[in-house]
Design a protein around this motif. Structure first.
Motif, PDB file in Angstrom:
ATOM      1  N   ASP A  35       0.840  -1.198   0.000  1.00 42.00           N
ATOM      2  CA  ASP A  35       0.000   0.000   0.000  1.00 42.00           C
ATOM      3  C   ASP A  35       0.877   1.251   0.000  1.00 42.00           C
ATOM      4  O   ASP A  35       1.836   1.354   0.773  1.00 42.00           O
ATOM      5  N   GLU A  36       0.515   2.223  -0.857  1.00 38.90           N
ATOM      6  CA  GLU A  36       1.325   3.426  -0.991  1.00 38.90           C
ATOM      7  C   GLU A  36       1.103   4.438   0.126  1.00 38.90           C
ATOM      8  O   GLU A  36       1.898   5.373   0.276  1.00 38.90           O
ATOM      9  N   TYR A  37       0.029   4.274   0.914  1.00 34.07           N
ATOM     10  CA  TYR A  37      -0.336   5.300   1.881  1.00 34.07           C
ATOM     11  C   TYR A  37      -0.280   4.841   3.333  1.00 34.07           C
ATOM     12  O   TYR A  37      -0.206   5.664   4.242  1.00 34.07           O
ATOM     13  N   ILE A  38      -0.332   3.561   3.554  1.00 36.77           N
ATOM     14  CA  ILE A  38      -0.300   3.035   4.922  1.00 36.77           C
ATOM     15  C   ILE A  38       0.465   1.714   4.919  1.00 36.77           C
ATOM     16  O   ILE A  38       0.268   0.878   4.028  1.00 36.77           O
ATOM     17  N   THR A  39       1.352   1.540   5.871  1.00 35.02           N
ATOM     18  CA  THR A  39       2.166   0.329   5.915  1.00 35.02           C
ATOM     19  C   THR A  39       1.496  -0.732   6.777  1.00 35.02           C
ATOM     20  O   THR A  39       0.600  -0.440   7.584  1.00 35.02           O
ATOM     21  N   VAL A  40       1.951  -1.956   6.616  1.00 36.38           N
ATOM     22  CA  VAL A  40       1.444  -3.047   7.455  1.00 36.38           C
ATOM     23  C   VAL A  40       1.766  -2.763   8.921  1.00 36.38           C
ATOM     24  O   VAL A  40       0.954  -3.021   9.818  1.00 36.38           O
ATOM     25  N   ALA A  41       2.952  -2.195   9.172  1.00 34.48           N
ATOM     26  CA  ALA A  41       3.337  -1.859  10.553  1.00 34.48           C
ATOM     27  C   ALA A  41       2.366  -0.842  11.155  1.00 34.48           C
ATOM     28  O   ALA A  41       1.988  -0.949  12.329  1.00 34.48           O
ATOM     29  N   GLN A  42       1.948   0.143  10.363  1.00 36.87           N
ATOM     30  CA  GLN A  42       0.984   1.127  10.850  1.00 36.87           C
ATOM     31  C   GLN A  42      -0.373   0.476  11.114  1.00 36.87           C
ATOM     32  O   GLN A  42      -1.067   0.834  12.077  1.00 36.87           O
ATOM     33  N   ALA A  43      -0.749  -0.468  10.264  1.00 37.97           N
ATOM     34  CA  ALA A  43      -2.003  -1.190  10.485  1.00 37.97           C
ATOM     35  C   ALA A  43      -1.935  -2.004  11.772  1.00 37.97           C
ATOM     36  O   ALA A  43      -2.921  -2.106  12.512  1.00 37.97           O
ATOM     37  N   GLU A  44      -0.782  -2.576  12.040  1.00 43.00           N
ATOM     38  CA  GLU A  44      -0.608  -3.339  13.283  1.00 43.00           C
ATOM     39  C   GLU A  44      -0.674  -2.420  14.505  1.00 43.00           C
ATOM     40  O   GLU A  44      -1.232  -2.799  15.547  1.00 43.00           O
ATOM     41  N   GLU A  45      -0.121  -1.213  14.373  1.00 39.64           N
ATOM     42  CA  GLU A  45      -0.236  -0.231  15.463  1.00 39.64           C
ATOM     43  C   GLU A  45      -1.688   0.145  15.694  1.00 39.64           C
ATOM     44  O   GLU A  45      -2.143   0.273  16.845  1.00 39.64           O
ATOM     45  N   GLN A  46      -2.432   0.308  14.603  1.00 38.16           N
ATOM     46  CA  GLN A  46      -3.853   0.620  14.712  1.00 38.16           C
ATOM     47  C   GLN A  46      -4.603  -0.509  15.407  1.00 38.16           C
ATOM     48  O   GLN A  46      -5.479  -0.278  16.243  1.00 38.16           O
ATOM     49  N   GLN A  47      -4.242  -1.732  15.081  1.00 36.37           N
ATOM     50  CA  GLN A  47      -4.855  -2.889  15.722  1.00 36.37           C
ATOM     51  C   GLN A  47      -4.650  -2.841  17.231  1.00 36.37           C
ATOM     52  O   GLN A  47      -5.574  -3.081  18.013  1.00 36.37           O
ATOM     53  N   THR A  48      -3.441  -2.510  17.657  1.00 37.53           N
ATOM     54  CA  THR A  48      -3.137  -2.413  19.082  1.00 37.53           C
ATOM     55  C   THR A  48      -3.950  -1.309  19.748  1.00 37.53           C
ATOM     56  O   THR A  48      -4.500  -1.486  20.843  1.00 37.53           O
ATOM     57  N   GLU A  49      -4.057  -0.159  19.087  1.00 35.27           N
ATOM     58  CA  GLU A  49      -4.817   0.962  19.636  1.00 35.27           C
ATOM     59  C   GLU A  49      -6.289   0.610  19.785  1.00 35.27           C
ATOM     60  O   GLU A  49      -6.933   0.967  20.792  1.00 35.27           O
TER      61      GLU A  49
END
Length: 216
Positions: A171-185
């Motif tokens: 994805d050009e706008y959001i990384t898998v790592a950012q998605a994982e951070e969102q999951q934690t939040e």
């Protein structure tokens, strides 16, 4: 001095399938920045084709613009930073009115799925905090749950809700790592998000959609 006036205007949405008392599943799907509902809804055609009791509703952002220059292709937006709060409330009002119309044509047992893609993830999240119904499933695809929602409102929405986060590996706008951070939040807010990662870019993925719909 800047002032505001509330006016009536015509909103647009697309629909696949026919609503009736026999409808069992309704999907509300909100597009991303610069997209139009007429094209976005095509990604979901196979859902309605697979089940005649499934209806897909794709609202379109109230702000339309030329994607390049002053002519050519047109896209729509849910909001920009300019007069942002009023745009958010206008769209929540539109979506609530649309949902009221749709649900009036269905039985009270109809199952609702709400999907937001990219910019649409913030739109559907803010909407559901103020909506008169509670979905069975919320899908945030290639976007995030907005941090400006009050924690108590977020907790009330997320607790006990089936919640799916979906992201492409490239994805050009959001990384898998950012998605994982969102999951934690979201876990910290009382949600139980499940993360789906597919090989692809900033787009919808049919096999994942089928899986989320219980067709895979």
């Amino acid at each position: 001095m800047e002032r505001h006036l509330t006016v009536a205007r015509t909103a647009r949405y697309q629909q696949l399938g026919e609503l009736s008392a026999e409808t069992k599943h309704v999907w509300f799907v909100c597009h991303g920045y610069g997209q139009l509902a007429a094209y976005f809804i095509r990604h979901f055609a196979f859902l309605a084709e697979a089940d005649p009791h499934t209806v897909v509703i794709a609202p379109e952002g109230l702000s339309r613009f030329y994607l390049s220059g002053s002519s050519g292709r047109v896209g729509a937006s849910w909001m920009t930073r300019d007069d942002r709060l009023h745009e958010i409330q206008d769209h929540i009002g539109f979506l609530n009115q649309l949902a009221e119309k749709v649900l009036a044509e269905c039985s009270t047992s109809v199952e609702l799925t709400v999907l937001g893609f990219s910019q649409g993830t913030a739109t559907v999240s803010r909407w559901l905090v103020q909506a008169a119904f509670r979905p069975a499933h919320l899908i945030l695809w290639a976007g995030s749950f907005p941090p400006d929602i009050a924690p108590e409102s977020a907790q009330a929405l997320l607790r006990g809700l089936r919640l799916s986060l979906t992201i492409g590996t490239d994805d050009e706008y959001i990384t898998v790592a950012q998605a994982e951070e969102q999951q934690t939040e979201l876990l910290q807010l009382g949600g139980a998000p499940q993360l789906f990662v597919f090989a692809g870019k900033h787009t919808l993925d049919r096999p994942v959609l089928a899986q989320l719909a219980g067709l895979g």
